[in-house]
Enzyme design. Structure first.
Site, PDB file in Angstrom:
ATOM      1  N   GLN A   1       0.797  -1.003   0.061  1.00  0.00           N
ATOM      2  CA  GLN A   1       0.079  -0.014   0.055  1.00  0.00           C
ATOM      3  C   GLN A   1       0.848   1.217  -0.136  1.00  0.00           C
ATOM      4  O   GLN A   1       1.977   1.271   0.345  1.00  0.00           O
ATOM      5  CB  GLN A   1      -0.861   0.060   1.233  1.00  0.00           C
ATOM      6  CG  GLN A   1      -2.093  -1.073   1.060  1.00  0.00           C
ATOM      7  CD  GLN A   1      -2.920  -0.814   2.493  1.00  0.00           C
ATOM      8  OE1 GLN A   1      -3.061  -1.721   3.171  1.00  0.00           O
ATOM      9  NE2 GLN A   1      -3.764   0.216   2.493  1.00  0.00           N
ATOM     10  N   HIS A   2       0.355   2.564  -0.424  1.00  0.00           N
ATOM     11  CA  HIS A   2       0.747   3.666  -0.104  1.00  0.00           C
ATOM     12  C   HIS A   2       1.898   4.301  -1.229  1.00  0.00           C
ATOM     13  O   HIS A   2       2.085   5.538  -1.098  1.00  0.00           O
ATOM     14  CB  HIS A   2       1.156   4.090   1.236  1.00  0.00           C
ATOM     15  CG  HIS A   2       0.249   3.525   2.416  1.00  0.00           C
ATOM     16  ND1 HIS A   2      -0.863   4.109   2.688  1.00  0.00           N
ATOM     17  CD2 HIS A   2       0.380   2.837   3.424  1.00  0.00           C
ATOM     18  CE1 HIS A   2      -1.568   3.521   3.535  1.00  0.00           C
ATOM     19  NE2 HIS A   2      -0.661   2.791   4.221  1.00  0.00           N
TER      20      HIS A   2
ATOM     21  N   ASP B   1      -2.013  -5.007   0.046  1.00  0.00           N
ATOM     22  CA  ASP B   1      -1.873  -6.448   0.510  1.00  0.00           C
ATOM     23  C   ASP B   1      -2.450  -6.580   1.753  1.00  0.00           C
ATOM     24  O   ASP B   1      -2.792  -7.863   2.104  1.00  0.00           O
ATOM     25  CB  ASP B   1      -0.285  -6.325   0.914  1.00  0.00           C
ATOM     26  CG  ASP B   1       0.107  -5.149   1.603  1.00  0.00           C
ATOM     27  OD1 ASP B   1      -0.748  -4.156   1.840  1.00  0.00           O
ATOM     28  OD2 ASP B   1       1.236  -4.967   1.964  1.00  0.00           O
TER      29      ASP B   1
END
Length: 476
Positions: free
Chosen positions: A68-69, A223
Site C-alpha cells: 500500500q501507499h 496487501d
C-alpha cells in the site's frame, strides 16, 4: 481451472497458482525486488515476469495485490518520472504534519477515513512538490504499486489502456473517501500543486481486462485487503500480521473515522471496510536482534524459549526505524532493565520477541472488531499470521501478552492467496467471492502476562521526549 495470485510486496514478488474452485495451491514461485525505501516501478514488472514465467500462462485469471501507499508518478507520455517512494519511506513526515495542520485531523478522518502519516501517498505528493518541484511539475498521472503492475498485465499499448485500482488500495492514499467510494481529486491537487489523473476505481469483483494470453485480470487490491480475503476474515475477527511491518485489522460493515490517527479507516476488497493499525517495526526487529546475537531466526526463537516470560526484567522498545503507531517517526529503540545478572542472550532474545508482540497487542487493542458498537467487546481470540508468526517463541508468548487464545493458520502466502481468490471471483462473476475453505489453524493458549504489556507501555511513554536523540547525541 487455475487462477494466479500475485503479491508484489516491499521485498519480492510471489506468485501462487491455485485451483479456482477451492483455492488448492498447485504451484508457486518468487523473485526479489531491489532493497531500499524507493524502487523503480519497472522492477516490479520484471520480478513478476521472472516469478510468473512458468505459472502465469497456465492461469485463466490473474489478480495482483501490492504494498500500500507507494507513490508512482508518470508524465503525459506514460513514462515513470522517478523511483516510487514506498510505504516505509518516512521522509515525508514533515509534509504529513503540514497537511494535517492545514485541514485538521477531524476533517481528514471524516473525509478520508484516516489522518495521514508519512506512509500515505498524499504526503509523498506534498514532499515531491516541496523537494523536487521539477519532477512534480511533470506529474500527469499518479498510481499505486498494484495499479502499475496490473496495468502492465493488461494487453494493449499503454496509451490505450485505462489504469484501474480498487477501493481497498485507493483508501490508503489520503485522497479517497472509503465511505463514498470516490476519489477526492482536489485533495491530491492540493498536495501536489496541480490536478492529476487518477485510476478508475473498479468494482470488487470486476474483470478489468485481459492479458496477452487471454486470461481475465481482476481489479487487484492492497496487501492487507488481500490477506483478509485470503484468510476468509469475517466481521468480528481480528488478524495480526508480523511481516516487514506489523498490522492488526478487522473486517467491518461500517466505515471508520478516528481523528486520533491511530486507526486507518481503509476499505476492504469486498465492498466492506478494513480498519487497520500499523507498526513500522515487526519482523525486522527480530532479524536485527538475531544478528546482534550472532544467530538466525530459528536461533533467536530457541534462545527466547529458553528464557522465562518477562525476560528477567529486560524491556525493549522496538522502535528501531521510527514508528507509525504511535506517531513517532524520529524514535529509536531503547533497552531498559539490564543488569549483570540478566544480560544473557536468552533474555535479550526473549525481550525482542515480547517487544514486538506487546507493540502489536498495544495497537490491536484500539480496534473495534464489530465496527459498529461504541463499546469494544472483549476479544475472544486473535488470528496471527505473517513471517514472524512462524517463530515458535512468538506463538508461545502471544497468548499471554494478548490475554486471549491465539490461532495460527498454517503458514501460507495469504496476500497472494487473497489475490488469487479475487481473480477466481472475477472469473466466476458471482455476487460473493468463491467459498474457499479456511486453512487449518493451531490454537495457542497460556496464562495472561499483563506485566509485560505494562512494562512496555511504561517504557513507551517514558521515552517520548527522547525522539530525535538524547541530549548530546546525534541520530542519522
Amino acid at each position: 481451472m487455475l487462477v494466479a495470485g500475485v503479491d508484489s510486496s516491499t521485498q519480492s514478488t510471489k506468485v501462487l497458482l491455485c485451483e479456482a474452485a477451492d483455492g488448492t495451491i498447485v504451484d508457486q514461485a518468487s523473485a526479489p525486488h531491489p532493497p531500499g525505501t524507493e524502487c523503480p516501478p519497472q522492477a516490479w514488472r520484471e520480478a513478476l515476469a521472472r516469478a510468473g514465467e512458468d505459472l502465469l500462462p497456465r492461469a485463466a485469471a490473474v489478480g495482483v495485490a501490492g504494498q500500500q501507499h507507494g507513490m508512482v508518478v508518470l508524465d503525459e507520455s506514460a513514462e515513470v518520472i522517478r523511483p516510487a517512494l514506498l510505504w516505509n519511506d518516512l521522509r515525508s513526515a514533515g509534509a504529513a504534519a503540514e497537511l494535517v495542520a492545514e485541514r485538521g485531523p477531524r476533517w481528514w478522518a471524516e473525509r478520508t477515513g484516516s489522518v495521514p502519516n508519512a506512509s500515505f501517498t498524499v504526503t509523498k505528493l506534498r514532499w515531491l512538490a516541496e523537494h523536487e518541484p521539477g519532477n512534480a511539475a511533470r506529474v500527469y498521472r499518479v498510481m499505486l504499486p498494484h495499479d502499475y503492475v496490473t496495468w502492465g498485465l493488461i494487453a494493449g499499448p499503454p496509451m490505450t489502456r485505462e489504469p484501474v485500482t480498487d477501493r481497498g488500495d485507493a483508501s490508503g492514499t489520503g485522497y479517497f473517501s472509503p465511505a463514498d467510494g470516490a476519489w477526492l481529486p482536489e485533495v491530491a491537487a492540493g498536495a501536489l500543486g496541480h490536478q492529476v489523473r487518477l485510476p478508475r476505481v473498479a468494482r470488487p469483483a470486476e474483470a478489468v481486462g485481459e492479458t496477452a494470453w487471454g486470461a481475465v485480470v481482476s481489479a487487484g487490491t492492497g496487501d492487507n485487503m488481500a490477506a483478509a480475503l485470503g484468510l476468509g476474515l469475517a466481521p468480528g475477527e481480528i488478524a495480526v500480521s508480523i511481516g516487514t511491518s506489523g498490522t492488526a485489522y478487522a473486517v467491518t460493515t461500517v466505515p471508520s473515522a478516528d481523528p486520533s490517527g491511530a486507526i486507518a479507516g481503509f476499505a476492504d476488497a469486498t465492498g466492506r471496510f478494513l480498519p487497520l493499525v500499523c507498526t513500522i517495526n515487526a519482523a525486522l526487529v527480530l532479524d536485527a536482534v538475531a544478528a546482534m546475537l550472532g544467530t538466525d531466526s530459528a536461533g533467536l526463537s530457541a534462545r527466547a524459549l529458553a528464557a522465562a516470560p518477562g525476560a528477567g526484567g529486560i524491556t525493549l522498545l522496538p522502535y528501531f526505524d521510527g514508528e507509525r503507531t504511535p506517531v513517532r517517526p524520529a524514535a529509536t529503540g531503547a533497552l531498559q532493565g539490564l543488569t549483570t545478572r540478566n544480560a544473557t542472550p536468552e533474555n535479550l532474545a526473549r525481550a525482542a520477541v515480547e517487544a514486538v508482540v506487546a507493540s502489536l497487542a498495544d495497537v490491536a487493542s484500539l480496534l473495534h472488531p464489530d465496527g459498529a458498537q461504541p463499546e469494544r467487546p472483549p476479544l475472544s481470540s486473535v488470528m496471527l499470521i505473517g513471517g514472524g508468526a512462524r517463530s515458535e517463541a512468538v506463538r508461545a508468548a502471544a497468548p499471554g501478552i494478548f490475554g486471549v487464545p491465539v490461532d495460527v493458520p498454517e503458514p501460507e502466502e495469504y496476500v497472494a492467496l487473497g489475490a488469487a481468490r479475487q481473480a477466481a471471483w472475477a472469473l466466476a462473476g458471482t455476487p460473493d467471492p468463491p467459498a474457499w475453505p479456511r486453512r487449518p489453524a493451531q490454537r495457542y493458549e497460556g496464562p495472561a502476562q499483563p506485566g509485560i504489556r505494562e512494562r512496555f507501555a511504561s517504557l513507551r511513554d517514558a521515552t517520548t521526549g527522547w525522539d530525535g536523540g538524547l541530549p548530546g547525541t546525534q541520530t542519522p
